[in-house]
Design an enzyme around this catalytic site. Structure first.
Site, PDB file in Angstrom:
ATOM      1  CD  GLN A   1       3.971   4.845   4.711  1.00  0.00           C
ATOM      2  OE1 GLN A   1       4.732   4.254   5.424  1.00  0.00           O
ATOM      3  NE2 GLN A   1       2.703   5.127   5.093  1.00  0.00           N
TER       4      GLN A   1
ATOM      5  CG  PHE B   1       4.298  -0.116   5.974  1.00  0.00           C
ATOM      6  CD1 PHE B   1       4.542   0.614   6.932  1.00  0.00           C
ATOM      7  CD2 PHE B   1       5.166  -1.114   5.551  1.00  0.00           C
ATOM      8  CE1 PHE B   1       6.160   0.254   7.745  1.00  0.00           C
ATOM      9  CE2 PHE B   1       6.444  -1.326   5.863  1.00  0.00           C
ATOM     10  CZ  PHE B   1       6.730  -0.485   7.302  1.00  0.00           C
TER      11      PHE B   1
ATOM     12  CD1 TRP C   1      10.377   4.953   7.223  1.00  0.00           C
ATOM     13  CD2 TRP C   1      10.852   3.521   8.750  1.00  0.00           C
ATOM     14  NE1 TRP C   1       9.572   3.886   6.944  1.00  0.00           N
ATOM     15  CE2 TRP C   1       9.822   3.042   7.954  1.00  0.00           C
ATOM     16  CE3 TRP C   1      11.410   2.596   9.685  1.00  0.00           C
ATOM     17  CZ2 TRP C   1       9.134   1.874   8.195  1.00  0.00           C
ATOM     18  CZ3 TRP C   1      10.625   1.365   9.818  1.00  0.00           C
ATOM     19  CH2 TRP C   1       9.689   0.937   9.135  1.00  0.00           C
TER      20      TRP C   1
ATOM     21  NE  ARG D   1       6.888  -2.565   1.229  1.00  0.00           N
ATOM     22  CZ  ARG D   1       8.000  -3.552   1.224  1.00  0.00           C
ATOM     23  NH1 ARG D   1       7.561  -4.887   1.935  1.00  0.00           N
ATOM     24  NH2 ARG D   1       9.132  -3.377   0.692  1.00  0.00           N
ATOM     25  CG  ASP D   2       3.452  -0.237  -0.785  1.00  0.00           C
ATOM     26  OD1 ASP D   2       3.507  -0.169   0.589  1.00  0.00           O
ATOM     27  OD2 ASP D   2       4.794  -0.445  -1.149  1.00  0.00           O
TER      28      ASP D   2
ATOM     29  CD1 TRP E   1       9.847   9.195   7.876  1.00  0.00           C
ATOM     30  CD2 TRP E   1      12.095   9.715   7.350  1.00  0.00           C
ATOM     31  NE1 TRP E   1      10.219   8.262   6.812  1.00  0.00           N
ATOM     32  CE2 TRP E   1      11.599   8.668   6.381  1.00  0.00           C
ATOM     33  CE3 TRP E   1      13.121  10.392   7.203  1.00  0.00           C
ATOM     34  CZ2 TRP E   1      12.254   8.129   5.449  1.00  0.00           C
ATOM     35  CZ3 TRP E   1      14.178   9.890   6.266  1.00  0.00           C
ATOM     36  CH2 TRP E   1      13.736   8.776   5.194  1.00  0.00           C
ATOM     37  CG  MET E   2       7.167  13.145   3.618  1.00  0.00           C
ATOM     38  SD  MET E   2       6.814  14.717   2.983  1.00  0.00           S
ATOM     39  CE  MET E   2       5.450  15.323   3.604  1.00  0.00           C
TER      40      MET E   2
ATOM     41  CD  GLU F   1       9.672  -0.534  -1.484  1.00  0.00           C
ATOM     42  OE1 GLU F   1       9.493  -1.101  -0.039  1.00  0.00           O
ATOM     43  OE2 GLU F   1      10.399   0.328  -1.662  1.00  0.00           O
TER      44      GLU F   1
ATOM     45  CG  ASP G   1       6.514   5.414   0.212  1.00  0.00           C
ATOM     46  OD1 ASP G   1       7.756   5.834   0.512  1.00  0.00           O
ATOM     47  OD2 ASP G   1       6.088   4.222   0.216  1.00  0.00           O
TER      48      ASP G   1
END
Ligand code: FRU
Length: 481
Positions: free
Chosen positions: A50, A93, A58, A159-160, A31-32, A214, A34
């Site tokens: 990710q 993340f 995910w 996050r991010d 899985w991929m 996000e 962002d």
């Protein structure tokens, strides 16, 4: 340990290239989501993402890694980060990458889950650092903790990080939730990458909508500043923001002293069915390039027998023309265009296929230059069983993407309408297709629509149809690597 195990797993399970898109980034297996750490370092473009290698859904997030010289031929590199420390054991993340003092620095969100006071599951998100040489990365631990946030700001949703440097000072922005549960982008500054002070709320969702905001990005652009973010659960307005999870941007004025951003109206970055979590990088040749995840959180239709899931969009060059954002496929794509077939002032009435105009790995431009009609449809990835349709309604000025017959087994949301404008009586549509996707650029990049399809590759026909008479110019290239 987790990293070594994941790298061995990937090397033993990599899906063969023949089953994948040719020039779009996909995971070697698994899985991929962002894009992360899109950056130039050591003479190459790096893209992290990710990554959950062990399944097509995910899961505990790793950072996958690819590199390229031209953003189209990508090479798999060893996995950069695995969730293996006390502070990131439940996931590494999304985040950013930058070069400082010759090293490649990654900033990401370390996720840890635990049990709260009343027995419910809680998640803590903190910002972390790793440094490397472009191939392997060493974790350096926490750099910014939820405890440093003003009272009332969420520690579960923080996050991010995106980091940049300006006149010897580092700046970091991250997505967060405010007191009312609304989305916001927070700004921090620091003289070192490990010590941060909170500065301001750079922007928030009040009056705009969307829960958590996000994956922020922020940079000077065409004399203004541009803020990109990806709100969750954004409410649709007319023909805008229909994906729910939506990547948007604001143009505005940034006051550096006060750390204030006066933002204009939110706008969609993409009008297709699959686009999220976009981020940009500034290349040394002066270009600002954007890449997004070509998928939607709420619309997963990966065939069950497939061992990989998720892909990136084409990298796009950004430019501001007046007040209009222009997005174009990176110019490197032109190097791979072969076998040109073109038709000038071709008349389309009823249904028509044209000799030499077909394929699933192609760059096709259709310019509607005139005629007398209301609806004009371009069907791509077409055969008797399948089709992906783009229909222009000239009266309503609407262009509809329809992938109802693009290989899905469930009747989930498959249509999307966008408002388009003719330019001096002409509408120009450029379709870049790569086996499992169609990215359509309208009027030289004024709008983009990105959509994933999953039809058998034999469905490679292209059919034009019209309820009156249309005059079109058509150029098609195969994209050959
Ligand atoms: C966006 C996102 C990010 C997070 C990552 C987790 O798609 O939810 O906010 O860092 O995905 O995989």
């Amino acid at each position: 340990m987790n990293l070594a195990k994941a790298n061995v797993y990937v090397s033993e399970n990599t899906v063969s290239d023949g089953e994948k898109p040719v020039f779009h980034v996909t995971p070697p297996v698994g899985w991929m989501n962002d894009p992360n750490g899109f950056s130039e370092y050591g003479g190459k473009i790096h893209l992290f993402y990710q990554f959950h290698p062990y399944g097509t859904q995910w899961g505990p997030m790793h950072w996958g890694h690819v590199t390229s010289k031209d953003m189209l031929n990508w090479k798999n590199e060893p996995i950069a980060l695995a969730p293996d420390q006390e502070y990131d054991r439940d996931g590494c993340f999304s985040g950013t990458a930058l070069e400082t003092g010759g090293t490649h620095v990654l900033a990401y969100t370390g996720v840890v889950r635990g049990t709260g006071r009343n027995g419910t599951q809680v998640e803590f998100q903190n910002q972390c650092l790793a440094v490397g040489d472009g191939t392997t990365y060493e974790k350096k631990g926490l750099i910014l903790r939820g405890e440093q946030l003003p009272d009332g700001f969420s520690r579960n949703d923080f996050r991010d990080p995106k980091i940049w440097e300006e006149d010897g000072v580092y700046y970091l922005i991250a997505g967060s939730r405010g007191e009312k549960g609304h989305g916001q982008i927070l700004l921090f500054s620091g003289r070192e990458l490990t010590k941060w002070s909170y500065e301001s709320v750079l922007a928030d969702s009040i009056g705009i909508g969307g829960g958590m905001w996000e994956c922020p990005d922020f940079f000077p652009f065409g004399g203004k500043h541009m803020l990109i973010c990806s709100p969750q659960e954004m409410r649709a307005q007319k023909y805008e923001f229909h994906n729910g999870y939506q990547s948007i941007y604001f143009l505005g004025e940034y006051d550096r002293e006060r750390h204030e951003f006066k933002k204009g109206e939110p706008r969609s970055l993409d009008y297709g069915l699959d686009f999220y979590a976009a981020q940009t990088t500034a290349l040394s040749d002066g270009r600002r390039v954007l890449i997004g995840w070509m998928k939607s959180w709420q619309n997963d239709f990966t065939p069950p027998d497939r061992k990989w899931n998720g892909m990136m969009t084409l990298p796009r060059e950004l430019e501001l023309k007046g007040d209009t954002l222009i997005q174009k496929p990176v110019r490197e794509l032109e190097r791979y265009r072969k076998n040109k077939v073109s038709y000038e002032r071709e008349e389309i009435s009823e249904r028509k296929s044209l000799s030499g105009i077909r394929g699933r790995v192609i760059d096709l431009t259709v310019e509607i230059t005139g005629g007398d009609f209301r609806e004009f449809t371009i069907d791509v990835a077409n055969n008797d069983a399948y089709t992906t349709s783009y229909t222009y309604d000239r009266v309503k000025r609407l262009l509809e993407t329809d992938r109802t017959y693009s290989g899905l087994n469930c009747d989930v949301v498959c249509q999307r309408k966008m408002r388009v404008e003719e330019k001096e009586g002409r509408l120009k549509l450029r379709f870049v297709m790569d086996r499992d996707s169609v990215e359509m650029f309208v009027n030289n990049g004024e709008q983009v629509s990105s959509t994933v399809i999953c039809t058998p590759q034999e469905a490679d026909g292209i059919v034009f149809s019209c309820d009156g008479r249309a005059e079109v110019n058509i150029t098609k290239y195969d994209i050959v690597f």
